[in-house]
Design an enzyme around this catalytic site. Structure first.
Site, PDB file in Angstrom:
ATOM      1  N   TYR A 145       1.787  -1.502   1.078  1.00  0.00           N
ATOM      2  CA  TYR A 145       0.693  -2.401   1.469  1.00  0.00           C
ATOM      3  C   TYR A 145      -0.596  -2.042   0.719  1.00  0.00           C
ATOM      4  O   TYR A 145      -1.262  -2.910   0.143  1.00  0.00           O
ATOM      5  CB  TYR A 145       0.495  -2.308   2.989  1.00  0.00           C
ATOM      6  CG  TYR A 145      -0.718  -3.034   3.488  1.00  0.00           C
ATOM      7  CD1 TYR A 145      -0.681  -4.388   3.747  1.00  0.00           C
ATOM      8  CD2 TYR A 145      -1.914  -2.352   3.702  1.00  0.00           C
ATOM      9  CE1 TYR A 145      -1.811  -5.057   4.205  1.00  0.00           C
ATOM     10  CE2 TYR A 145      -3.040  -2.997   4.164  1.00  0.00           C
ATOM     11  CZ  TYR A 145      -2.988  -4.348   4.416  1.00  0.00           C
ATOM     12  OH  TYR A 145      -4.104  -5.004   4.865  1.00  0.00           O
ATOM     13  N   ASN A 174     -10.015  -0.215  10.119  1.00  0.00           N
ATOM     14  CA  ASN A 174      -9.137  -0.902  11.083  1.00  0.00           C
ATOM     15  C   ASN A 174      -9.974  -1.879  11.903  1.00  0.00           C
ATOM     16  O   ASN A 174     -10.853  -1.462  12.660  1.00  0.00           O
ATOM     17  CB  ASN A 174      -8.451   0.121  11.984  1.00  0.00           C
ATOM     18  CG  ASN A 174      -7.334   0.853  11.256  1.00  0.00           C
ATOM     19  OD1 ASN A 174      -7.490   1.214  10.081  1.00  0.00           O
ATOM     20  ND2 ASN A 174      -6.224   1.071  11.919  1.00  0.00           N
ATOM     21  N   VAL A 184      -2.467  -1.111  16.943  1.00  0.00           N
ATOM     22  CA  VAL A 184      -2.224  -0.086  17.960  1.00  0.00           C
ATOM     23  C   VAL A 184      -2.646  -0.518  19.375  1.00  0.00           C
ATOM     24  O   VAL A 184      -1.924  -0.262  20.352  1.00  0.00           O
ATOM     25  CB  VAL A 184      -2.873   1.261  17.528  1.00  0.00           C
ATOM     26  CG1 VAL A 184      -4.377   1.150  17.325  1.00  0.00           C
ATOM     27  CG2 VAL A 184      -2.530   2.364  18.494  1.00  0.00           C
ATOM     28  N   PHE A 188      -0.056  -0.966  22.422  1.00  0.00           N
ATOM     29  CA  PHE A 188      -0.150  -0.129  23.635  1.00  0.00           C
ATOM     30  C   PHE A 188      -0.204  -1.006  24.901  1.00  0.00           C
ATOM     31  O   PHE A 188       0.442  -0.704  25.903  1.00  0.00           O
ATOM     32  CB  PHE A 188      -1.370   0.795  23.572  1.00  0.00           C
ATOM     33  CG  PHE A 188      -1.188   2.003  22.689  1.00  0.00           C
ATOM     34  CD1 PHE A 188       0.051   2.331  22.151  1.00  0.00           C
ATOM     35  CD2 PHE A 188      -2.265   2.842  22.398  1.00  0.00           C
ATOM     36  CE1 PHE A 188       0.228   3.451  21.332  1.00  0.00           C
ATOM     37  CE2 PHE A 188      -2.100   3.967  21.590  1.00  0.00           C
ATOM     38  CZ  PHE A 188      -0.857   4.271  21.054  1.00  0.00           C
ATOM     39  N   GLY A 205      -0.130  11.513  17.475  1.00  0.00           N
ATOM     40  CA  GLY A 205      -1.309  11.079  18.232  1.00  0.00           C
ATOM     41  C   GLY A 205      -2.627  11.579  17.657  1.00  0.00           C
ATOM     42  O   GLY A 205      -3.702  11.214  18.120  1.00  0.00           O
ATOM     43  N   THR A 206      -2.564  12.445  16.617  1.00  0.00           N
ATOM     44  CA  THR A 206      -3.817  12.966  16.052  1.00  0.00           C
ATOM     45  C   THR A 206      -4.323  12.114  14.884  1.00  0.00           C
ATOM     46  O   THR A 206      -5.355  12.430  14.303  1.00  0.00           O
ATOM     47  CB  THR A 206      -3.664  14.429  15.555  1.00  0.00           C
ATOM     48  OG1 THR A 206      -2.788  14.437  14.410  1.00  0.00           O
ATOM     49  CG2 THR A 206      -3.110  15.346  16.633  1.00  0.00           C
ATOM     50  N   GLN A 207      -3.569  11.045  14.538  1.00  0.00           N
ATOM     51  CA  GLN A 207      -4.060  10.152  13.482  1.00  0.00           C
ATOM     52  C   GLN A 207      -5.472   9.711  13.883  1.00  0.00           C
ATOM     53  O   GLN A 207      -5.666   9.203  14.981  1.00  0.00           O
ATOM     54  CB  GLN A 207      -3.179   8.900  13.340  1.00  0.00           C
ATOM     55  CG  GLN A 207      -1.699   9.141  13.109  1.00  0.00           C
ATOM     56  CD  GLN A 207      -0.929   9.065  14.404  1.00  0.00           C
ATOM     57  OE1 GLN A 207      -1.224   9.800  15.350  1.00  0.00           O
ATOM     58  NE2 GLN A 207       0.072   8.198  14.483  1.00  0.00           N
ATOM     59  N   ARG A 275       2.641  11.348  11.113  1.00  0.00           N
ATOM     60  CA  ARG A 275       2.215   9.954  10.859  1.00  0.00           C
ATOM     61  C   ARG A 275       3.092   8.994  11.664  1.00  0.00           C
ATOM     62  O   ARG A 275       4.267   9.293  11.911  1.00  0.00           O
ATOM     63  CB  ARG A 275       2.358   9.616   9.367  1.00  0.00           C
ATOM     64  CG  ARG A 275       1.510  10.477   8.466  1.00  0.00           C
ATOM     65  CD  ARG A 275       1.942  10.317   7.013  1.00  0.00           C
ATOM     66  NE  ARG A 275       1.416  11.433   6.217  1.00  0.00           N
ATOM     67  CZ  ARG A 275       0.295  11.371   5.496  1.00  0.00           C
ATOM     68  NH1 ARG A 275      -0.387  10.250   5.431  1.00  0.00           N
ATOM     69  NH2 ARG A 275      -0.121  12.419   4.830  1.00  0.00           N
TER      70      ARG A 275
HETATM   71  O1  GDU Z   1       2.562   1.547  18.780  1.00  0.00           O
HETATM   72  C1  GDU Z   1       1.798   2.152  17.993  1.00  0.00           C
HETATM   73  C2  GDU Z   1       1.114   1.508  16.946  1.00  0.00           C
HETATM   74  C3  GDU Z   1       0.296   2.250  16.120  1.00  0.00           C
HETATM   75  N1  GDU Z   1       0.166   3.596  16.300  1.00  0.00           N
HETATM   76  C4  GDU Z   1      -0.727   4.358  15.403  1.00  0.00           C
HETATM   77  O2  GDU Z   1      -2.008   3.777  15.428  1.00  0.00           O
HETATM   78  C5  GDU Z   1      -2.666   3.883  14.165  1.00  0.00           C
HETATM   79  C6  GDU Z   1      -3.219   2.533  13.780  1.00  0.00           C
HETATM   80  O3  GDU Z   1      -2.152   1.642  13.491  1.00  0.00           O
HETATM   81  P1  GDU Z   1      -2.370   0.070  13.320  1.00  0.00           P
HETATM   82  O4  GDU Z   1      -1.031  -0.578  13.205  1.00  0.00           O
HETATM   83  O5  GDU Z   1      -3.300  -0.406  14.386  1.00  0.00           O
HETATM   84  O6  GDU Z   1      -3.190  -0.058  11.942  1.00  0.00           O
HETATM   85  P2  GDU Z   1      -3.008   0.574  10.475  1.00  0.00           P
HETATM   86  O7  GDU Z   1      -3.900   1.788  10.397  1.00  0.00           O
HETATM   87  O8  GDU Z   1      -1.597   0.734  10.073  1.00  0.00           O
HETATM   88  O9  GDU Z   1      -3.598  -0.607   9.544  1.00  0.00           O
HETATM   89  C7  GDU Z   1      -4.708  -1.450   9.875  1.00  0.00           C
HETATM   90  O10 GDU Z   1      -5.847  -1.068   9.169  1.00  0.00           O
HETATM   91  C8  GDU Z   1      -5.697  -1.025   7.762  1.00  0.00           C
HETATM   92  C9  GDU Z   1      -7.043  -0.647   7.188  1.00  0.00           C
HETATM   93  O11 GDU Z   1      -7.490   0.574   7.656  1.00  0.00           O
HETATM   94  C10 GDU Z   1      -5.168  -2.306   7.165  1.00  0.00           C
HETATM   95  O12 GDU Z   1      -6.166  -3.183   6.779  1.00  0.00           O
HETATM   96  C11 GDU Z   1      -4.088  -2.957   7.999  1.00  0.00           C
HETATM   97  O13 GDU Z   1      -3.866  -4.301   7.637  1.00  0.00           O
HETATM   98  C12 GDU Z   1      -4.354  -2.876   9.476  1.00  0.00           C
HETATM   99  O14 GDU Z   1      -3.211  -3.307  10.205  1.00  0.00           O
HETATM  100  C13 GDU Z   1      -1.617   4.419  13.197  1.00  0.00           C
HETATM  101  O15 GDU Z   1      -1.955   5.732  12.838  1.00  0.00           O
HETATM  102  C14 GDU Z   1      -0.300   4.339  13.952  1.00  0.00           C
HETATM  103  O16 GDU Z   1       0.547   5.412  13.643  1.00  0.00           O
HETATM  104  C15 GDU Z   1       0.834   4.212  17.326  1.00  0.00           C
HETATM  105  O17 GDU Z   1       0.732   5.403  17.527  1.00  0.00           O
HETATM  106  N2  GDU Z   1       1.631   3.463  18.154  1.00  0.00           N
END
Ligand code: GDU
Length: 316
Positions: A145, A174, A184, A188, A205-207, A275
């Site tokens: 992506y 985000n 996320v 949730f 969970g530390t992301q 991750r």
């Molecule tokens: O059920 C879940 C879903 C997500 N996560 C965690 O939550 C964090 C955020 O995940 P998101 O899916 O909310 O978002 P992303 O960081 O993958 O990506 C988002 O932000 C990016 C920019 O930072 C991009 O633009 C992208 O399109 C957008 O979806 C991640 O570390 C993921 O591992 C969980 O623990 N559980």
């Protein structure tokens, strides 16, 4: 101003359309409704300054039709799911790179003067400078992506310099808020609606990342666009995010609290050192000094944006 918003029925796109319509512009939306919905645009569907085209941007003819007579294109159409990269790289290529290429070709010989593109923080990969400024490099995305967004940025820059239009590229943190239907917080809430006793958290969970409310995002985009128009730049890049950041575990706590639940947290452990999935950037905070120098400020920090989003999504 006559404007095309690609992906205008989607999450960020529909909020942008709201503002553009409120400001009195003529707005055309091109959307395939794969993720977005006309419900997001119900305020405008019958408005005389509003036009909707349902179409898939992988078809060059549809894109050519859509750019006719417009001066500005806000290109937000995209598949935003970082996590699908290891299973469906071709889908991310098509819905981020190919459609941008089709748009750029359609813009050749058109009246379009400005292209505004929503890129992503993921172009920086695992940056070793945090907060990460726009001139950080070399850029080494760690997800398909992020690679696709960077490829789209590069094409836009090349076409802008060759075919004489100007391009403003936003690298978004985000983005969260009302009408978001992935990510996320959305996940949730759905998981807790199914099982209020237990919440599965992907990774450890530390992301830790920066979250920006969609209202601050749209305001920032339009504010910086006006600033960009007054500048001499052919192409410019701005990060949009927040000065603070928040962990996934803290997000889980806020969602649980807002739903008045006390679930057991179950961490999957994830991949590559905690991750959520392959290519999930673990630590992301963008420098927003360049955006702030234009006079823009986020109103809500990451914590307040998360809390407000949970309340908005619970109401919808
Ligand atoms: O059920 C879940 C879903 C997500 N996560 C965690 O939550 C964090 C955020 O995940 P998101 O899916 O909310 O978002 P992303 O960081 O993958 O990506 C988002 O932000 C990016 C920019 O930072 C991009 O633009 C992208 O399109 C957008 O979806 C991640 O570390 C993921 O591992 C969980 O623990 N559980």
């Amino acid at each position: 101003m006559k404007v095309l918003v690609t992906g205008g029925a989607g999450f960020i796109g529909s909020h942008l359309v709201d503002r553009l319509m409120e400001l009195g512009h003529e707005v055309r939306v091109l959307d395939d409704l794969s993720a977005g919905t006309l419900d997001n645009l119900r305020r405008w569907v019958d408005h005389e300054r509003f036009e909707f085209i349902k179409g898939d941007m992988r078809d060059p003819k549809i894109v050519e039709e859509a750019v006719k007579d417009v001066e500005v294109v806000f290109h937000l159409a995209a598949n935003p799911e970082v996590r699908i990269g290891s299973q469906s790289p071709e889908l991310l290529y098509e819905t981020n790179v190919l459609i941008t290429y089709n748009l750029l070709n359609a813009m050749r010989g058109s009246n379009v003067e400005y292209l505004v593109f929503t890129s992503s923080s993921t172009v920086y990969g695992d940056a070793d400078v945090i907060p990460t400024p726009e001139d950080y490099g070399p850029l080494e995305p760690i997800s398909v992506y992020g690679g696709a967004k960077l490829a789209a940025e590069a094409l836009i820059s090349g076409y802008a310099h060759t075919f004489e239009f100007r391009a403003l590229i936003f690298r978004l943190a985000n983005i969260i808020g009302e009408r978001s239907n992935h990510g996320v917080i959305y996940d949730f809430i759905n998981k807790l609606r199914k099982n209020p006793e237990e919440l599965e958290i992907l990774g450890d969970g530390t992301q830790r990342k920066s979250y920006l409310h969609v209202s601050d995002t749209v305001e920032g985009m339009l504010h910086i666009f006006e600033h960009f128009k007054r500048s001499e730049k052919t192409v410019d890049f701005y990060n949009l995010g927040n000065d603070d950041w928040i962990t996934v575990k803290e997000i889980a706590e806020i969602v649980s609290e807002e739903m008045s639940l006390r679930p057991r947290f179950v961490f999957t452990g994830g991949v590559d050192g905690g991750r959520g999935w392959k290519g999930d950037v673990k630590f992301m905070r963008l420098s927003i000094e360049k955006a702030k120098a234009t006079g823009w400020r986020p109103r809500l920090n990451s914590y307040d944006a998360v809390r407000r989003t949970v309340r908005e999504l619970l109401k919808s």
